[in-house]
Design an enzyme around this catalytic site. Structure first.
Site, PDB file in Angstrom:
ATOM      1  N   LYS A 162      13.773  76.349  85.740  1.00 12.71           N
ATOM      2  CA  LYS A 162      14.962  76.198  85.572  1.00 12.71           C
ATOM      3  C   LYS A 162      16.201  76.101  86.743  1.00 12.71           C
ATOM      4  CE  LYS A 162      15.362  78.417  81.057  1.00 12.71           C
ATOM      5  NZ  LYS A 162      15.993  79.256  80.248  1.00 12.71           N
TER       6      LYS A 162
ATOM      7  N   LYS B 280      10.444  70.429  76.116  1.00  9.78           N
ATOM      8  CA  LYS B 280      10.521  71.315  74.907  1.00  9.78           C
ATOM      9  C   LYS B 280      11.710  71.087  74.405  1.00  9.78           C
ATOM     10  CE  LYS B 280      12.264  75.821  76.512  1.00  9.78           C
ATOM     11  NZ  LYS B 280      12.375  77.120  76.143  1.00  9.78           N
TER      12      LYS B 280
ATOM     13  N   LYS C 230      18.254  74.328  73.839  1.00  9.90           N
ATOM     14  CA  LYS C 230      19.733  74.257  73.538  1.00  9.90           C
ATOM     15  C   LYS C 230      20.421  73.574  74.515  1.00  9.90           C
ATOM     16  CE  LYS C 230      19.623  79.252  72.918  1.00  9.90           C
ATOM     17  NZ  LYS C 230      18.938  79.995  73.871  1.00  9.90           N
TER      18      LYS C 230
HETATM   19  N1  AQP Z   1      11.002  74.639  72.001  1.00  9.00           N
HETATM   20  C1  AQP Z   1      10.678  75.779  71.568  1.00  9.00           C
HETATM   21  N2  AQP Z   1       9.452  76.281  70.862  1.00  9.00           N
HETATM   22  C2  AQP Z   1       9.179  77.516  70.713  1.00  9.00           C
HETATM   23  N3  AQP Z   1       9.737  78.453  71.051  1.00  9.00           N
HETATM   24  C3  AQP Z   1      11.007  78.339  71.644  1.00  9.00           C
HETATM   25  N4  AQP Z   1      12.012  79.201  72.149  1.00  9.00           N
HETATM   26  C4  AQP Z   1      12.872  78.639  72.773  1.00  9.00           C
HETATM   27  N5  AQP Z   1      12.625  77.294  72.596  1.00  9.00           N
HETATM   28  C5  AQP Z   1      11.786  76.984  72.025  1.00  9.00           C
HETATM   29  C6  AQP Z   1      11.685  80.709  71.925  1.00  9.00           C
HETATM   30  O1  AQP Z   1      13.063  81.158  71.569  1.00  9.00           O
HETATM   31  C7  AQP Z   1      13.312  82.561  71.941  1.00  9.00           C
HETATM   32  C8  AQP Z   1      14.614  82.825  72.450  1.00  9.00           C
HETATM   33  O2  AQP Z   1      14.881  81.648  73.547  1.00  9.00           O
HETATM   34  P1  AQP Z   1      16.241  81.857  74.382  1.00  9.00           P
HETATM   35  O3  AQP Z   1      17.253  81.406  73.687  1.00  9.00           O
HETATM   36  O4  AQP Z   1      16.310  83.347  74.947  1.00  9.00           O
HETATM   37  O5  AQP Z   1      15.885  81.133  75.926  1.00  9.00           O
HETATM   38  P2  AQP Z   1      15.068  79.872  76.072  1.00  9.00           P
HETATM   39  O6  AQP Z   1      13.618  79.947  75.768  1.00  9.00           O
HETATM   40  O7  AQP Z   1      15.472  79.299  77.423  1.00  9.00           O
HETATM   41  O8  AQP Z   1      15.463  78.745  75.137  1.00  9.00           O
HETATM   42  P3  AQP Z   1      16.004  77.248  75.230  1.00  9.00           P
HETATM   43  O9  AQP Z   1      16.544  76.617  73.988  1.00  9.00           O
HETATM   44  O10 AQP Z   1      15.361  76.574  76.135  1.00  9.00           O
HETATM   45  O11 AQP Z   1      17.683  77.448  75.927  1.00  9.00           O
HETATM   46  P4  AQP Z   1      18.245  77.015  77.256  1.00  9.00           P
HETATM   47  O12 AQP Z   1      18.337  75.454  77.052  1.00  9.00           O
HETATM   48  O13 AQP Z   1      19.555  77.734  77.185  1.00  9.00           O
HETATM   49  O14 AQP Z   1      17.151  77.348  78.486  1.00  9.00           O
HETATM   50  C9  AQP Z   1      12.247  82.739  72.984  1.00  9.00           C
HETATM   51  O15 AQP Z   1      11.332  83.883  72.537  1.00  9.00           O
HETATM   52  C10 AQP Z   1      11.772  81.364  73.441  1.00  9.00           C
HETATM   53  O16 AQP Z   1      10.227  81.375  73.659  1.00  9.00           O
END
Ligand code: AQP
Length: 334
Positions: free
Chosen positions: A114, A198, A201
């Site tokens: 990140k 992956k 968001k």
């Molecule tokens: N692509 C994914 N496939 C499966 N699981 C996913 N999760 C996120 N993306 C995927 C799971 O969703 C839960 C909540 O995630 P989060 O919002 O706390 O943070 P994150 O993992 O950082 O999600 P993003 O979408 O990738 O956000 P950004 O772009 O802001 O960093 C977690 O259990 C995660 O595993």
């Protein structure tokens, strides 16, 4: 034995199909099981480890609650709250940051991913994020934490912190050692534009993900535009190895239908993508459209969403403040 389950989602906007299949769908299942006590947290303290627009953040906190409820999490049976209102999280995180070792944190791969190339400019919060996550979990004596692959290392750190605290302060079993709950047969959902990244968001292109607020037309458009390759769909799973996009779309289909990848491969063996995409669109629309409509409805009822958060705050604060007070006593605060 009752399982005490804690998990969180960051209110950083655009909750998507990856969040749904990787986390929220499982939260619903666990929350509906009468053997479980579940706490689902909107982790807004975690969200500000990267820059957020304050007005959007408030909106996103409500939208995350709306998404939980629209997906089927019962706010009466489960605790839904936002982290920043329960001050015990920040207090416990400080104590645990004095227990965790620099060496432990410097091994966390998610920080490296990140923070990217310019680590000097990353926030201190992004670096110590896993310590706050340990506080979230340990304050509620969570026995089980549903995690994706990407969070396994952070959960390991929570376990190390709990063990070291118990040892350092001679407190046998005061902090409970949490176990991971990993979904079987589940692979991470990848971007619709690039099967090696992956679904996320923060990805700039909206075409890379299915948002849980997307309407039917957007879902159709995004799947039609989803990247594929020129070959027909394969006859077995091994042939998917170097075909990231085909594997991702088939995994999405399998996960929505709660079937194995093997079964889905068999179902579409030798077919071309256009035929498969038509079926996938139907399954996605059937699943996501009702959630999206319900999120919209709930978002127009701010009072109801705020009531859910007030109720959740009362329950969470009651549990967490008792634990943090005991934690402070053990440390010697007076
Ligand atoms: N692509 C994914 N496939 C499966 N699981 C996913 N999760 C996120 N993306 C995927 C799971 O969703 C839960 C909540 O995630 P989060 O919002 O706390 O943070 P994150 O993992 O950082 O999600 P993003 O979408 O990738 O956000 P950004 O772009 O802001 O960093 C977690 O259990 C995660 O595993």
């Amino acid at each position: 034995m009752t399982k005490k389950i804690f998990s969180g989602v960051q209110p950083t906007g655009n909750l998507h199909l990856g969040n749904y299949l990787g986390a929220i769908k499982n939260f619903v299942k666990l929350g509906n099981d009468s053997n479980n006590d579940c706490i689902y947290c909107v982790v807004d303290l975690h969200a500000i480890t990267v820059k957020q627009d304050p007005r959007l953040l408030t909106e996103n906190i409500r939208e995350t609650v709306a998404t939980f409820v629209a997906s089927g999490i019962d706010p009466e049976k489960n605790i839904i709250f936002n982290q920043s209102r329960v001050s015990a999280h920040a207090e416990a995180a400080w104590i645990f940051s004095c227990v965790a070792r620099m060496g432990w944190l410097s091994r966390m791969t998610q920080f490296k991913e990140k923070a990217g190339k310019d680590k000097e400019k990353a926030s201190v919060g992004l670096y110590s994020y896993p310590v706050l996550m340990a506080a979230d979990i340990l304050l509620y004596d969570a026995t089980h934490v549903p995690v994706g692959e990407d969070q396994k290392q952070h959960l390991e750190l929570s376990r190390d912190i709990a063990q070291k605290f118990n040892n350092d302060f001679d407190q046998d079993n005061f902090l409970k050692i949490p176990e991971p709950l990993i979904q079987k047969e589940f692979s991470r959902i990848m971007s619709l534009r690039d099967g090696t990244k992956k679904m996320s968001k923060s990805e700039v292109s909206d075409l890379s993900r299915i948002n849980l607020t997307d309407n039917k037309d957007s879902i159709i458009l995004k799947i039609k535009k989803a990247k594929t390759d020129p070959l027909p769909l394969p006859n077995n799973v091994t042939e998917l190895e170097n075909r990231a996009e085909a594997k991702n779309l088939l995994s999405i289909y399998s996960s929505l239908n709660e079937t194995s990848l093997e079964n889905s491969v068999k179902e579409f063996a030798g077919k071309n993508f256009s035929e498969f995409k038509e079926v996938l669109i139907q399954v996605l629309v059937d699943k996501i459209e009702p959630i999206s409509l319900e999120i919209n409805k709930l978002m127009s009822n701010q009072e109801y969403l705020d009531k859910i958060l007030d109720l959740g705050y009362e329950k969470a604060n009651d549990l967490a403040s008792k634990k943090v007070n005991r934690l402070k006593e053990i440390v010697g605060f007076y």
